[in-house]
Design a protein around this motif. Structure first.
Motif, PDB file in Angstrom:
ATOM      1  N   GLN A  61     -93.878 107.244  89.829  1.00  0.00           N
ATOM      2  CA  GLN A  61     -95.389 107.252  90.205  1.00  0.00           C
ATOM      3  C   GLN A  61     -95.680 108.626  90.784  1.00  0.00           C
ATOM      4  O   GLN A  61     -94.812 109.370  91.535  1.00  0.00           O
ATOM      5  CB  GLN A  61     -95.135 106.290  91.892  1.00  0.00           C
ATOM      6  N   VAL A  62     -96.612 109.028  90.567  1.00  0.00           N
ATOM      7  CA  VAL A  62     -97.465 110.400  90.952  1.00  0.00           C
ATOM      8  C   VAL A  62     -98.377 110.404  91.868  1.00  0.00           C
ATOM      9  O   VAL A  62     -99.239 109.347  91.850  1.00  0.00           O
ATOM     10  CB  VAL A  62     -97.655 111.212  89.719  1.00  0.00           C
ATOM     11  N   GLU A  63     -98.392 110.860  93.056  1.00  0.00           N
ATOM     12  CA  GLU A  63     -99.405 110.912  93.902  1.00  0.00           C
ATOM     13  C   GLU A  63     -99.496 112.320  94.521  1.00  0.00           C
ATOM     14  O   GLU A  63     -98.968 113.081  93.990  1.00  0.00           O
ATOM     15  CB  GLU A  63     -98.859 110.282  95.150  1.00  0.00           C
ATOM     16  N   PRO A  64    -100.867 112.530  95.092  1.00  0.00           N
ATOM     17  CA  PRO A  64    -101.302 113.929  95.569  1.00  0.00           C
ATOM     18  C   PRO A  64    -100.377 114.864  96.211  1.00  0.00           C
ATOM     19  O   PRO A  64    -100.098 115.893  96.022  1.00  0.00           O
ATOM     20  CB  PRO A  64    -102.688 113.677  96.322  1.00  0.00           C
ATOM     21  N   ARG A  65     -99.498 114.087  97.077  1.00  0.00           N
ATOM     22  CA  ARG A  65     -98.326 114.993  97.922  1.00  0.00           C
ATOM     23  C   ARG A  65     -97.002 114.503  97.432  1.00  0.00           C
ATOM     24  O   ARG A  65     -96.032 115.275  98.170  1.00  0.00           O
ATOM     25  CB  ARG A  65     -98.682 114.671  99.476  1.00  0.00           C
ATOM     26  N   PHE A  66     -96.580 113.788  96.512  1.00  0.00           N
ATOM     27  CA  PHE A  66     -95.093 113.642  96.135  1.00  0.00           C
ATOM     28  C   PHE A  66     -95.266 112.742  94.964  1.00  0.00           C
ATOM     29  O   PHE A  66     -96.208 112.027  94.407  1.00  0.00           O
ATOM     30  CB  PHE A  66     -94.714 112.902  97.383  1.00  0.00           C
ATOM     31  N   ASP A  67     -94.035 113.097  94.379  1.00  0.00           N
ATOM     32  CA  ASP A  67     -93.564 112.191  93.178  1.00  0.00           C
ATOM     33  C   ASP A  67     -92.392 111.300  93.478  1.00  0.00           C
ATOM     34  O   ASP A  67     -91.751 111.778  94.321  1.00  0.00           O
ATOM     35  CB  ASP A  67     -93.475 112.887  92.085  1.00  0.00           C
ATOM     36  N   LEU A  68     -92.454 110.005  93.064  1.00  0.00           N
ATOM     37  CA  LEU A  68     -91.426 109.109  93.314  1.00  0.00           C
ATOM     38  C   LEU A  68     -90.768 108.619  92.174  1.00  0.00           C
ATOM     39  O   LEU A  68     -91.378 107.984  91.404  1.00  0.00           O
ATOM     40  CB  LEU A  68     -92.100 108.083  94.342  1.00  0.00           C
ATOM     41  N   LEU A  69     -89.309 108.793  91.945  1.00  0.00           N
ATOM     42  CA  LEU A  69     -88.592 108.407  90.819  1.00  0.00           C
ATOM     43  C   LEU A  69     -87.599 107.295  91.109  1.00  0.00           C
ATOM     44  O   LEU A  69     -86.923 107.840  92.316  1.00  0.00           O
ATOM     45  CB  LEU A  69     -88.230 109.504  89.917  1.00  0.00           C
ATOM     46  N   ARG A  70     -87.311 106.548  90.347  1.00  0.00           N
ATOM     47  CA  ARG A  70     -86.038 105.721  90.319  1.00  0.00           C
ATOM     48  C   ARG A  70     -85.735 105.757  88.900  1.00  0.00           C
ATOM     49  O   ARG A  70     -86.192 105.119  87.977  1.00  0.00           O
ATOM     50  CB  ARG A  70     -86.394 104.261  90.904  1.00  0.00           C
TER      51      ARG A  70
END
Length: 610
Positions: free
Chosen positions: A281-290
């Motif tokens: 998931q890509v958001e303006p202040r972070f990326d979150l990966l699993r």
């Protein structure tokens, strides 16, 4: 003005989206199964004062984030309070249905009640029994304000505050209830927030933005549900064979270029085309990966990420730690205990080159102290040197062997063991023990002002009174503080942060301000904020003027303490008066003779230049 309002609105809207999407993917952050199933109870202030102290409704964002970060199967509930206490979401198992009910509580969080009864809210939320530990997460502006019908004010408010901190907090600690208190305003009673958390073993925080709220809540979640990490250095991290899953929470600038992940086999991975089974998931202040079943070897992140980024891992081999304190005290070493487990059982096999260490680090990663843990049977034990600076920090436990690294990281608050309070109207300073084991029988505090030791008398069971001489309240000056403590057959010589007397005065004799208060745990700093071109240019002028004021004040103080007494003594002697008069006459005669010589010189005229 309009542009600033738009910027502020955009900033909070972006942060709201950050929290919302992080909530949606929260199980990916907590990849490792939790070791315990403590019950979490969220207590939210809905009093009228919160409308002013939380205008951006951060408490709603906090609830959205926290309840979504809770692992499946955890028991949790939500309480609200103002003048009265309500339980709109009773404790229950966290699942999809529970999350939807929690996220629908938004309208119930509006600040409409006229008063604030924090004591009753904590008491009610803590009352229901639980199988294990109960963690209370209190969201408030931290100001007790009871209705006048309860008694005369402010006496009734002060009585409730004492009941909460001196009696209820102790009872909660004895019954296995931890309170993590979060304040939403600079006007908050931070002493209440800090004391309530410290007594019960929780984390205190002051948050001023959704970004700082994110950091604070991640710290609280990591304390309730600790997980293993692997180091992330220079955008690189190593995945060893046997790791089942890794989860990456990568913070970055809102305008940064898209991140790319380079695998050990040389393949490039991007968010627009992740492999099957991945979650990115890509958001303006972070990326979150699993990433499930990751390829062993070195992984590399292409792109700029901040120091708050982290890589969590799940595997059969895990790092465990003994109880790590949420609060430690200056001058006292920090004991640390850790060990390895495989499939939940102590791992006693020899790993080549296995070593464990503990680091005490600042929020930016700078290591303040480190120690190696000695092998002691199935566990490793050691002691970090006594911290010397107050504020927020992190305890990082690292286990390393050939081809294996595991880390545990916990936020910790460093406080002075004695708190100093200046009472100018009674010309005294009151010292109160923060450390739970300090009292009159084992603690001898001292205070020094302008090089002279002051008298100290016991006051109450765990406090002392320092009598001050008559002072000019227009000049601020530092009171040096310390103590000799005899604890567990050891003597500790403590140097406490100095207390500035009349700190708001225009002039000062010293800049050594500080009380050992909660500072780094206040989470003021925006994750994307910088220090540079937007700095206030007036700060240079203020420092220049302050330097002049301090110089003048220093000269005045030197005159009062050194020259004035000497001259007063000389003035009482007749011979001194005679010599002083003769010297004045000689100076006058020399001045007159010089003036006559200058008048005799011919005038020199010079034409103006064009």
């Amino acid at each position: 003005m309009a542009s600033r309002v738009r910027d502020r609105a955009g900033r909070y809207m972006g942060a709201w989206l950050v929290l919302t999407f992080l909530c949606a993917l929260a199980p990916a952050v907590l990849a490792q199964p939790v070791e315990e199933r403590p019950e979490v109870r969220v207590i939210i202030d809905v009093s009228g004062s919160m409308r002013a102290n939380d205008p951006d409704r951060l408490r709603a964002s906090a609830l959205e984030l926290l309840v979504s970060l809770l692992p499946e199967g955890t028991s949790a509930g939500v309480w609200t309070f103002g003048e009265t206490v309500a339980n709109p979401l009773p404790s229950g198992e966290v699942n999809a249905v529970w999350r939807r009910r929690a996220q629908a509580l938004g309208p119930a969080l509006a600040g409409v009640q006229p008063y604030t009864d924090i004591e009753a809210a904590v008491r009610r939320a803590a009352a229901p029994a639980a199988d294990g530990w109960r963690h209370l997460v209190l969201l408030t502006d931290g100001v007790i304000d009871l209705p006048p019908a309860r008694g005369s004010k402010p006496e009734v408010d002060a009585a409730s505050r004492r009941e909460l901190l001196d009696e209820l907090a102790v009872e909660l600690a004895d019954s296995g209830v931890v309170v993590h208190a979060i304040a939403f305003s600079d006007q908050a009673d931070m002493a209440l927030v800090e004391s309530l958390s410290r007594t019960t073993g929780g984390l205190p925080a002051l948050v001023a933005s959704p970004e700082s709220l994110l950091v604070a809540f991640l710290d609280i979640v990591e304390r309730i549900f600790p997980t293993d990490r692997v180091p992330l250095e220079g955008g690189r991290f190593h995945i060893e064979p046997g790791i089942e899953t890794f989860s990456a929470l990568l913070f970055h600038d809102p305008n940064a270029e898209p991140l790319m992940l380079l695998g050990p086999e040389g393949r490039e991975y991007r968010a627009d085309a992740p492999p099957q089974g991945w979650r990115w998931q890509v958001e303006p202040r972070f990326d979150l990966l699993r990433v499930p079943d990751p390829i062993p070897g070195e992984w590399r992140i292409e792109g700029e990420v901040t120091e708050q980024s982290r890589i969590g891992v799940t595997s059969a081999l895990t790092l465990r730690t003994g109880e790590l304190p949420a609060t430690a005290f200056l001058g006292f070493p920090i004991p640390v205990e850790a060990w390895l487990e495989r499939d939940g059982m102590p791992y006693t096999d020899e790993l080549e080159g296995l070593s464990l260490r503990a680091d005490l680090a600042a929020a930016d990663g700078e290591v303040w102290a480190t120690t190696r843990l000695a092998h002691d049977g199935e566990r490793f034990r050691g002691e970090l040197p006594a911290p010397t600076l107050p504020g927020g920090a992190r305890l990082v436990i690292t286990a390393e062997a050939e081809g294996m690294v595991r880390q545990r990281s916990q936020a910790i608050n460093l406080l002075a063991p004695l708190e100093a309070s200046h009472q100018p109207e009674s010309r005294r300073v009151v010292l109160t023990a923060r450390h739970p084991e300090l009292a009159h029988h084992n603690t001898r505090p001292w205070a020094e002002l302008a090089g002279e030791r002051l008298e100290i008398e016991p006051r109450g069971e765990r406090s002392w009174m320092v009598a001050l001489p008559e002072l000019d309240d227009s000049v601020s000056r530092p009171l040096k503080l310390g103590a000799e403590v005899r604890l567990q057959a050891q003597t500790h010589e403590l140097r406490l942060p100095p207390l500035m007397l009349f700190a708001e005065s225009a002039t000062g004799l010293d800049l050594a301000r500080g009380r050992g208060e909660l500072s780094a745990e206040r989470f003021h700093q925006d994750l994307a904020a910088g220090h540079g071109r937007d700095a206030d240019p007036g700060g240079v002028v203020e420092r220049f003027v302050g330097a002049i004021n301090r110089g003048v004040a220093s000269g005045v103080e030197h005159w009062r303490t050194s020259w004035q007494p000497r001259l007063s003594g000389l003035a009482a002697r007749p011979l001194v008066w005679a010599l002083a008069g003769g010297a004045v006459l000689i100076v006058i005669l020399l001045f007159l003779l010089r003036g006559r010589r200058q008048r005799r010189r011919p005038a020199h005229r010079e034409d103006p230049h064009v």
